[in-house]
Enzyme design. Structure first.
Site, short mmCIF file in Angstrom:
data_model
loop_
_atom_site.label_atom_id
_atom_site.label_comp_id
_atom_site.label_asym_id
_atom_site.label_seq_id
_atom_site.Cartn_x
_atom_site.Cartn_y
_atom_site.Cartn_z
N LYS A 166 7.79 5.02 94.69
CA LYS A 166 9.09 3.88 95.79
C LYS A 166 8.64 4.49 96.76
O LYS A 166 8.11 5.02 98.27
CB LYS A 166 10.79 4.85 95.81
CG LYS A 166 10.66 5.47 94.66
CD LYS A 166 11.24 3.68 93.41
CE LYS A 166 11.74 4.55 92.40
NZ LYS A 166 11.88 3.29 90.84
N ASP A 194 6.29 1.40 89.76
CA ASP A 194 7.40 0.65 89.24
C ASP A 194 7.19 -0.22 87.92
O ASP A 194 6.47 -1.29 87.57
CB ASP A 194 8.51 0.25 90.51
CG ASP A 194 9.41 0.45 89.77
OD1 ASP A 194 10.24 -0.19 89.25
OD2 ASP A 194 10.35 1.33 89.27
N GLU A 195 8.26 -0.43 87.29
CA GLU A 195 8.07 -1.92 86.36
C GLU A 195 8.00 -3.84 86.84
O GLU A 195 7.00 -3.94 86.17
CB GLU A 195 8.89 -1.57 85.38
CG GLU A 195 10.26 -2.22 85.42
CD GLU A 195 11.37 -0.20 85.65
OE1 GLU A 195 12.37 -0.30 86.90
OE2 GLU A 195 10.55 0.33 86.46
N HIS A 285 7.35 0.49 79.72
CA HIS A 285 8.01 0.87 79.92
C HIS A 285 9.12 -0.24 79.21
O HIS A 285 8.40 -0.88 79.11
CB HIS A 285 7.95 0.49 81.43
CG HIS A 285 9.11 0.72 82.44
ND1 HIS A 285 10.14 0.13 82.19
CD2 HIS A 285 9.42 1.49 82.80
CE1 HIS A 285 11.34 0.58 83.10
NE2 HIS A 285 11.15 1.84 83.90
N ARG A 286 10.27 0.28 79.32
CA ARG A 286 11.18 -0.98 78.04
C ARG A 286 12.66 -1.21 79.18
O ARG A 286 13.08 -2.15 78.47
CB ARG A 286 12.06 -0.11 77.74
CG ARG A 286 12.70 1.64 78.23
CD ARG A 286 13.31 2.32 77.51
NE ARG A 286 13.90 3.28 78.29
CZ ARG A 286 15.27 3.75 77.31
NH1 ARG A 286 15.93 3.93 75.72
NH2 ARG A 286 16.33 4.95 78.00
N HIS A 318 9.14 5.22 77.73
CA HIS A 318 10.57 5.59 78.59
C HIS A 318 12.18 5.38 76.90
O HIS A 318 11.81 4.73 76.23
CB HIS A 318 10.92 4.64 79.53
CG HIS A 318 10.24 4.86 80.69
ND1 HIS A 318 10.41 5.16 82.11
CD2 HIS A 318 8.72 4.35 81.36
CE1 HIS A 318 9.73 5.54 82.63
NE2 HIS A 318 8.10 4.96 81.81
N SER A 370 12.93 10.32 82.21
CA SER A 370 12.34 9.40 83.69
C SER A 370 14.47 8.72 84.12
O SER A 370 14.51 8.32 83.71
CB SER A 370 12.01 8.36 83.67
OG SER A 370 11.12 7.52 85.05
#
Length: 466
Positions: A166, A194-195, A285-286, A318, A370
């Protein structure tokens, strides 16, 4: 009677078959149906079966050219939902011939296609699917498997630790790589794009991949541990996605990442095949799942999306935290976590599992916890998820008052303390806070983290209750 009889007839005459014996090769679905007032359950259940398999709204001449009995979906059982007057569960069996081999896209287009816009229904939710062994075997599934991943990384007997970098948007590639290095050096196993980091004007993908690879190798050299960063290969076209994965492989990094719902199952399956052929792990990642799975009465439950991902392919996915900032009721979450990891799962309605599922030899997927978790959650996470999981602390690492590397140290010390306590037979659920306090006595980094996040709790009722 011979000849073709035109007209509209009740679905339940043909498609509601309560005495049907399901076959081992059938795909079975459990739908939560909310019909419009005045539509009886049998008719609504049959309507779901017809609209998601062979039928249309009226009898057609070409029905006579096919064997309906061989190809039709059948509603074979209906049960009420406790506490819900207007809802019931309809069980539908689909013959395997209706589906293309090895295609999640085709399976979903049939089972959750037009039927969800059907006027006779107020709402419709796909709660679970039983994928028959014969169909499972047409999929490659996850590129590697949990054991293979442990062997590649040389990490055993504990959950793996990750961290999302981040601020997720706005860092330059060099600064991004620096953040990756600090986290990995401090003791994390993985860091994560990050997604929504793809290839934006402030940081193009190739620059990011390069600086992250540099960070990985530098941290590996210093710590003597294998490190990874989930390089997000998600792109606007499949060709571009594969191009990014190829570059990652050329850099020699261990893992790439994909947003499987926004990217789509077709792209995801292609990427999973590439990853297996080239020895890359695949982190999934979802993003967008809550659009599909959050409403109780309409959509698709996440356990179905998780099953579909295991078929399409991914090594991590995730799956909620049970304790952090995002949705997830404990028993239900554990239900689909086991669906991801285990070879065989018994039907268990208390965990929302409607069917016994046999995955035969399809590799397992590591669940990733997460979202809003920090060191005080570590005992609960270790207890709930066990060794085969990835615990990801984004803000919980980067938000450390002494910055990223000490944040990573705190997370790693907390994890090692919890694993040791568990192995010594202590009760993590009861003594969790005590274990963390003891560990913080000899780790100033952990002590500082404990101080910052003393009493953070996210107190809302989960929407996804049984």
């Amino acid at each position: 009677s011979v000849g073709f009889k035109a007209g509209v007839k009740d679905y339940k005459l043909t498609y509601y078959t309560p005495d049907y014996e399901t076959k081992d090769t059938d795909i079975l679905a459990a739908f939560r149906v909310t019909p419009q007032p005045g539509v009886p359950p049998e008719e609504a259940g049959a309507a779901v079966a017809v609209e998601s398999s062979t039928g249309t709204w009226t009898t057609v001449w070409t029905d006579g050219l096919t064997s309906l009995d061989r190809y039709k979906g059948r509603c074979y059982h209906i049960e009420p939902v406790a506490g819900e007057e207007t809802q019931f569960i309809a069980y539908v069996a689909y013959p395997l011939d209706l589906f293309e081999e090895g295609s999640v896209x085709n399976m979903f287009t049939s089972i959750v296609g037009n039927v969800f816009g059907f006027k006779a229904l107020r709402a419709l939710r796909l709660e679970d699917l039983r994928i028959p062994v014969a169909y499972v075997k047409t999929f490659q599934g996850p590129p590697h498997a949990i054991q293979v991943e442990r062997d590649k990384l040389n990490k055993y007997g504990r959950p793996l630790l990750g961290c999302t970098i981040k601020p997720k948007l706005g860092l330059s590639a060099k600064n991004y790589g620096r953040a990756v290095y600090e986290c990995l050096r401090g003791g994390l196993d993985f860091t994560k794009d990050d997604e929504n980091v793809n290839s934006q004007p402030f940081m193009r993908w190739r620059d990011r991949f390069l600086f992250c690879a540099e960070a990985i190798y530098k941290a590996q050299a210093e710590t003597g541990e294998i490190k990874g960063h989930y390089l997000n290969a998600t792109a606007g076209t499949c060709e571009e996605m594969i191009k990014r994965a190829v570059f990652a492989r050329e850099l020699g990094v261990p893992i790439v990442m994909h947003d499987y719902l926004t990217g789509g199952f077709t792209a995801n399956t292609s990427l999973a095949h590439y990853c297996r052929d080239n020895g890359l792990l695949l982190h999934i990642h979802r993003a967008m799942h809550a659009v599909i799975d959050r409403q109780k009465n309409h959509g698709i439950h996440f356990r179905v999306l998780a099953k579909a991902l295991r078929m399409s392919g991914g090594d991590h996915i995730h799956s909620g935290t049970v304790v952090g900032k995002l949705e997830g009721e404990r028993e239900i979450t554990l239900g689909f976590v086991d669906l991801l990891r285990d070879d065989f799962i018994e039907k268990d309605r208390s965990r929302g599992i409607y069917f016994t599922q046999d995955w035969v030899s399809l590799p397992g997927v590591l669940p990733v916890a997460s979202g809003g978790i920090h060191v005080w959650h570590m005992p609960a996470l270790t207890e709930i998820f066990g060794d085969d999981s990835v615990l990801q602390f984004g803000g919980g690492t980067l938000g450390h008052p002494w910055x990223k590397a000490p944040g990573a140290v705190a997370x790693r010390v907390a994890l090692e303390a919890c694993v040791q306590a568990r192995n010594e037979g202590r009760d993590l659920a009861r003594e969790g806070n005590e274990i963390i306090r003891e560990a913080s006595k000899w780790s100033p980094e952990l002590a500082a983290a404990c101080e910052v996040w003393k009493e953070i709790k996210f107190e809302f009722e989960a929407m996804d209750t049984l």
